[in-house]
Design a protein around this motif. Structure first.
Motif, PDB file in Angstrom:
ATOM      1  N   THR A   1       7.065   6.956   4.385  1.00 35.70           N
ATOM      2  CA  THR A   1       5.618   6.895   4.231  1.00 35.70           C
ATOM      3  C   THR A   1       5.304   6.890   2.741  1.00 35.70           C
ATOM      4  O   THR A   1       6.130   7.281   1.911  1.00 35.70           O
ATOM      5  N   TYR A   2       4.105   6.443   2.400  1.00 39.38           N
ATOM      6  CA  TYR A   2       3.719   6.269   1.009  1.00 39.38           C
ATOM      7  C   TYR A   2       2.382   6.968   0.774  1.00 39.38           C
ATOM      8  O   TYR A   2       1.399   6.706   1.466  1.00 39.38           O
ATOM      9  N   ALA A   3       2.333   7.842  -0.207  1.00 38.51           N
ATOM     10  CA  ALA A   3       1.116   8.607  -0.484  1.00 38.51           C
ATOM     11  C   ALA A   3      -0.014   7.691  -0.932  1.00 38.51           C
ATOM     12  O   ALA A   3       0.203   6.613  -1.493  1.00 38.51           O
ATOM     13  N   PHE A   4      -1.242   8.170  -0.706  1.00 33.44           N
ATOM     14  CA  PHE A   4      -2.459   7.442  -1.059  1.00 33.44           C
ATOM     15  C   PHE A   4      -3.559   8.486  -1.256  1.00 33.44           C
ATOM     16  O   PHE A   4      -3.481   9.580  -0.695  1.00 33.44           O
ATOM     17  N   PRO A   5      -4.596   8.197  -2.059  1.00 32.27           N
ATOM     18  CA  PRO A   5      -5.661   9.179  -2.252  1.00 32.27           C
ATOM     19  C   PRO A   5      -6.228   9.693  -0.937  1.00 32.27           C
ATOM     20  O   PRO A   5      -6.455   8.917   0.000  1.00 32.27           O
TER      21      PRO A   5
ATOM     22  N   ILE B   1       0.646  -5.864  -6.167  1.00 32.38           N
ATOM     23  CA  ILE B   1       0.077  -5.114  -5.051  1.00 32.38           C
ATOM     24  C   ILE B   1       1.227  -4.462  -4.300  1.00 32.38           C
ATOM     25  O   ILE B   1       2.252  -5.102  -4.026  1.00 32.38           O
ATOM     26  N   PHE B   2       1.051  -3.176  -3.968  1.00 30.21           N
ATOM     27  CA  PHE B   2       2.037  -2.450  -3.163  1.00 30.21           C
ATOM     28  C   PHE B   2       1.287  -1.737  -2.040  1.00 30.21           C
ATOM     29  O   PHE B   2       0.435  -0.890  -2.300  1.00 30.21           O
ATOM     30  N   VAL B   3       1.596  -2.092  -0.796  1.00 29.06           N
ATOM     31  CA  VAL B   3       0.843  -1.598   0.364  1.00 29.06           C
ATOM     32  C   VAL B   3       1.389  -0.244   0.801  1.00 29.06           C
ATOM     33  O   VAL B   3       2.603  -0.059   0.939  1.00 29.06           O
ATOM     34  N   THR B   4       0.479   0.696   1.048  1.00 23.95           N
ATOM     35  CA  THR B   4       0.878   2.045   1.477  1.00 23.95           C
ATOM     36  C   THR B   4       0.667   2.285   2.963  1.00 23.95           C
ATOM     37  O   THR B   4       1.420   3.029   3.586  1.00 23.95           O
TER      38      THR B   4
ATOM     39  N   ARG C   1       2.684  -5.224   5.135  1.00 26.86           N
ATOM     40  CA  ARG C   1       2.737  -3.955   5.852  1.00 26.86           C
ATOM     41  C   ARG C   1       3.130  -2.855   4.870  1.00 26.86           C
ATOM     42  O   ARG C   1       3.453  -3.147   3.706  1.00 26.86           O
ATOM     43  N   PRO C   2       3.122  -1.589   5.291  1.00 27.24           N
ATOM     44  CA  PRO C   2       3.509  -0.536   4.352  1.00 27.24           C
ATOM     45  C   PRO C   2       4.878  -0.807   3.736  1.00 27.24           C
ATOM     46  O   PRO C   2       5.840  -1.113   4.437  1.00 27.24           O
TER      47      PRO C   2
END
Length: 283
Positions: A14-18, A103-106, A122-123
């Motif tokens: 998983t990738y963190a996001f605000p 661009i890097f999708v989370t 996709r992520p």
């Protein structure tokens, strides 16, 4: 020594996001944010609804603008975290003809068009978008979609052609261990570091727990570091700061830096740096 297959993150990455939202009234307003002449730390818990920006040419979209050129500080790039509601996006996302982007999708699903080509992201998807490219991006899913957007004006060099677009994925880029580290420190390089057409890189750096940068790096490259996963103690100039998922660090040129990964999971961050060009000799 571990080989690269030992370093690859688990498939369920998983990738963190605000986080958005707003803390309740019981939370202590004294936070971890830091801004100095050498570096800034913007913690995830400060990235709330009230600090987002709405952008011309975008619909059903908001952005946390985490870095922008500032005179006397970091000067080469801007970095956003963009959130799209279902159906949100833009037919004309980039206002600067000279700006290239990564661009890097989370999370969520996005559809990117580049000229006549279409890509479903996709992520973990990575896209390099050249300067002057004609592109669009929209959320094609039923849930919000988030991505990191890094922008930099391209510095042309006589005799070197600009790079073409590149679309790939975290899963498809093999981590390369740093020499003499036993495999605990590795970098996923989305473009060839020897390709002088590129004047900036966006990589993913991974440390296994206990892994470290064993000296205080001091160099000409500016950095934006967004923590995707895990925790670390990070040296910034002369201060150790504890950082975790969703925290952002912004370093000007020559700011000393190092880190020690903590906890039980890999410490991973998305790293911007300007590369492959002579320094300008005037301000």
């Amino acid at each position: 020594m571990r080989d690269a297959s030992d370093i690859r993150p688990a498939p369920a990455m998983t990738y963190a996001f605000p986080p958005g939202g707003l803390p309740d009234q019981r939370q202590d307003p004294e936070g971890r944010a830091i801004f100095t002449t050498a570096y800034a730390v913007i913690p995830a818990d400060t990235m709330r609804d009230i600090v987002t920006s709405f952008l011309p040419g975008w619909v059903h979209a908001r952005a946390w603008i985490l870095a922008r050129p500032l005179s006397g500080f970091a000067e080469t790039f801007a970095q956003y975290a963009v959130e799209l509601a279902p159906g949100g996006g833009s037919n004309a996302p980039e206002p600067d003809h000279d700006a290239q982007a990564v661009i890097f999708v989370t999370h969520g699903q996005a559809r990117l068009t580049l000229g006549r080509d279409t890509y479903d992201l996709r992520p973990g998807s990575y896209a390099y978008i050249p300067a002057s490219a004609v592109w669009t991006i929209f959320n094609i899913g039923d849930e919000p979609c988030g991505f990191h957007w890094i922008r930099k004006r391209y510095r042309k060099v006589r005799g070197i052609s600009p790079p073409e677009a590149r679309i790939t994925h975290d899963d498809d880029v093999t981590p390369v261990p740093m020499p003499d580290t036993g495999g605990v420190w590795a970098t996923q390089r989305f473009v060839d570091p020897l390709d002088l057409r590129h004047d900036f890189h966006v990589n993913i750096v991974t440390f296994r727990p206990g892994g470290r940068i064993p000296f205080a790096e001091t160099h000409v490259m500016e950095h934006g570091l967004y923590v995707l996963q895990g925790e670390a103690d990070y040296l910034l100039n002369d201060t150790w700061v504890h950082v975790g998922p969703g925290d952002f660090m912004w370093l000007r040129a020559f700011c000393p830096q190092a880190c020690i990964a903590k906890g039980s999971e890999p410490f991973r961050y998305l790293l911007y740096k300007d590369v492959n060009r002579h320094p300008e000799l005037s301000l």
